[in-house]
Design a protein around this motif. Structure first.
Motif, short mmCIF file in Angstrom:
data_model
loop_
_atom_site.label_atom_id
_atom_site.label_comp_id
_atom_site.label_asym_id
_atom_site.label_seq_id
_atom_site.Cartn_x
_atom_site.Cartn_y
_atom_site.Cartn_z
N CYS A 133 35.23 48.75 34.50
CA CYS A 133 36.46 48.04 34.83
C CYS A 133 37.11 48.63 36.07
O CYS A 133 37.60 47.92 36.93
CB CYS A 133 37.44 48.09 33.67
SG CYS A 133 36.98 47.02 32.30
N GLN B 169 37.72 46.74 39.51
CA GLN B 169 39.08 46.62 40.03
C GLN B 169 39.13 47.07 41.48
O GLN B 169 39.85 46.52 42.30
CB GLN B 169 40.03 47.47 39.19
CG GLN B 169 41.50 47.28 39.56
CD GLN B 169 42.42 48.08 38.68
OE1 GLN B 169 42.14 49.22 38.35
NE2 GLN B 169 43.53 47.49 38.31
N TRP C 204 46.06 31.67 34.57
CA TRP C 204 46.39 32.78 33.67
C TRP C 204 47.70 32.56 32.92
O TRP C 204 47.98 33.22 31.93
CB TRP C 204 46.46 34.08 34.47
CG TRP C 204 47.23 33.95 35.74
CD1 TRP C 204 48.54 34.22 35.94
CD2 TRP C 204 46.73 33.48 36.99
NE1 TRP C 204 48.91 33.95 37.23
CE2 TRP C 204 47.81 33.51 37.92
CE3 TRP C 204 45.46 33.05 37.44
CZ2 TRP C 204 47.66 33.11 39.25
CZ3 TRP C 204 45.33 32.65 38.76
CH2 TRP C 204 46.42 32.69 39.65
N ILE D 294 43.96 39.57 37.85
CA ILE D 294 44.43 39.52 36.46
C ILE D 294 43.27 39.69 35.49
O ILE D 294 43.38 40.33 34.45
CB ILE D 294 45.19 38.20 36.21
CG1 ILE D 294 46.48 38.23 37.04
CG2 ILE D 294 45.49 37.99 34.74
CD1 ILE D 294 47.19 36.92 37.16
N LYS D 295 42.12 39.13 35.85
CA LYS D 295 40.93 39.31 35.01
C LYS D 295 40.56 40.78 34.91
O LYS D 295 40.26 41.30 33.83
CB LYS D 295 39.77 38.51 35.64
CG LYS D 295 38.52 38.44 34.78
CD LYS D 295 38.61 37.32 33.79
CE LYS D 295 37.28 37.08 33.09
NZ LYS D 295 37.37 36.06 32.04
N ALA E 140 42.57 43.34 35.41
CA ALA E 140 43.64 44.05 34.71
C ALA E 140 43.48 43.90 33.19
O ALA E 140 43.66 44.86 32.44
CB ALA E 140 45.00 43.53 35.16
N LYS E 141 43.12 42.71 32.75
CA LYS E 141 42.91 42.48 31.31
C LYS E 141 41.71 43.26 30.81
O LYS E 141 41.71 43.78 29.70
CB LYS E 141 42.72 40.99 31.04
CG LYS E 141 44.00 40.18 31.17
CD LYS E 141 43.74 38.71 30.82
CE LYS E 141 45.03 37.90 30.85
NZ LYS E 141 44.77 36.47 30.51
N CYS E 142 40.68 43.32 31.65
CA CYS E 142 39.48 44.09 31.28
C CYS E 142 39.84 45.54 31.04
O CYS E 142 39.46 46.14 30.04
CB CYS E 142 38.43 43.97 32.37
SG CYS E 142 37.01 45.04 32.17
N ALA F 86 42.65 46.75 30.35
CA ALA F 86 43.59 46.93 29.24
C ALA F 86 42.91 46.66 27.90
O ALA F 86 43.55 46.74 26.84
CB ALA F 86 44.77 45.97 29.42
N LYS G 29 41.55 43.82 26.86
CA LYS G 29 41.84 42.49 26.29
C LYS G 29 40.70 41.53 26.49
O LYS G 29 40.76 40.38 26.06
CB LYS G 29 43.10 41.93 26.93
CG LYS G 29 44.36 42.71 26.58
CD LYS G 29 45.60 42.06 27.17
CE LYS G 29 46.85 42.84 26.79
NZ LYS G 29 48.07 42.22 27.37
N GLU G 30 39.65 41.96 27.19
CA GLU G 30 38.52 41.06 27.40
C GLU G 30 37.43 41.36 26.39
O GLU G 30 37.19 42.53 26.08
CB GLU G 30 37.98 41.25 28.83
CG GLU G 30 38.91 40.66 29.87
CD GLU G 30 38.99 39.15 29.81
OE1 GLU G 30 37.94 38.50 29.59
OE2 GLU G 30 40.07 38.61 29.95
#
Length: 295
Positions: A11, A15, A234, A285-286, A288-290, A292, A294-295
């Protein structure tokens, strides 16, 4: 999870790269986009001032419709559209959350944004205007020409219309006449077959749409329904299907369909840069979610 440390490292790497191809499931990765290096640099330097109102913004000012100081206008792609586009924005639609500004930034000569209820009178132009809205009487893009030919230059005279009233004086055209260029990729003659010159989009949540769509100034306009596509936005509207597109997605997909089904030409990415900002933010955003988890 034993995959935790490895996934975290991946990730962080993705990023750092921040490219649309960072994720195999990125539906925007096939777009033919201009270099997003200018956005990469702006992201690293953080928020910057709007050159007009001096507000602190990231990438662009959503109230002045201009890039911030760290994003030189000359490094932002511009897209020439085959039609004029009016975007009617609901007054309660949050400026910073709307993607309508993307269209104005990337196709400044062809896009106008109005804040409801301050919108134009369209009655005298009904023969060359269509509204994107999935209503009960909406038609598909490929059927625009057939249905628009029913309209005359004085508008449609339905049984409940008062056709004896005096015609409304046409308003002065405020849009400057564009100079013809030998390199223009969209000849004006290509629209003669349909008569269509302008498309209207409503920028609001689905629950806010009713107030605008029932406005008398929009009555009698040909309504167009887009093909079913899934959104990548998003800020998805809670409780709504994933076929509800953001404004910039709706504009983009309409133009792709129009190019193929009305202009009868192969689509080669002519309008892809309309998603220049959208695709970059999607990837941010994808990622960032990864990171965190959340993916």
């Amino acid at each position: 999870s034993t995959q935790g440390p490895k996934r975290s490292t991946e990730c962080l790497e993705s990023q750092e790269l921040q490219t649309p191809s960072s994720f195999q499931d990125n539906p925007l990765q096939q777009l033919q986009l201009a270099s997003q290096e200018v956005l990469e640099k702006a992201k690293k330097s953080g928020r910057s001032k709007c050159p007009r109102c001096s507000s602190s913004r990231m990438f662009y000012c959503y109230t002045c419709f201009v890039p911030v100081e760290t994003v030189p206008t000359k490094e932002i792609p511009t897209v020439k559209l085959p039609l004029k586009i009016d975007i009617i924005k609901h007054p309660n639609e949050t400026d910073g959350k709307s993607t309508a500004v993307h269209a104005k930034l990337l196709a400044p000569d062809d896009v106008t944004i109005y804040k409801y209820p301050c919108i134009p009178e369209y009655e005298e132009k009904r023969h060359e205007i269509a509204l994107i809205f999935p209503g009960p009487n909406s038609v598909s893009v490929k059927d625009i020409a057939f249905h628009l030919q029913k309209y005359t230059k004085k508008g449609v005279c339905n049984s409940d219309d008062d056709c004896s009233k005096e015609p409304v004086l046409k308003q002065a055209k405020i849009e400057p006449k564009e100079e013809e260029s030998p390199n223009e990729c969209i000849p004006s003659s290509r629209n003669e077959g349909t008569g269509l010159k302008k498309i209207i989009f409503i920028d609001s949540t689905w629950n806010q749409t009713n107030k605008i769509i029932t406005d008398e100034r929009l009555q009698g306009l040909l309504q167009i329904e887009l093909k079913t596509r899934k959104t990548c936005f998003w800020r998805h509207q809670k409780g709504k299907p994933d076929t509800y597109l953001s404004t910039i997605e709706a504009i983009y997909y309409f133009l792709v369909d129009y190019h193929q089904e009305i202009l009868k030409e192969n689509y080669k990415g002519q309008y892809d840069n309309l998603l220049f900002f959208f695709s970059f933010m999607y990837t941010l955003i994808k990622n960032a979610k990864c990171c965190a988890g959340k993916e």
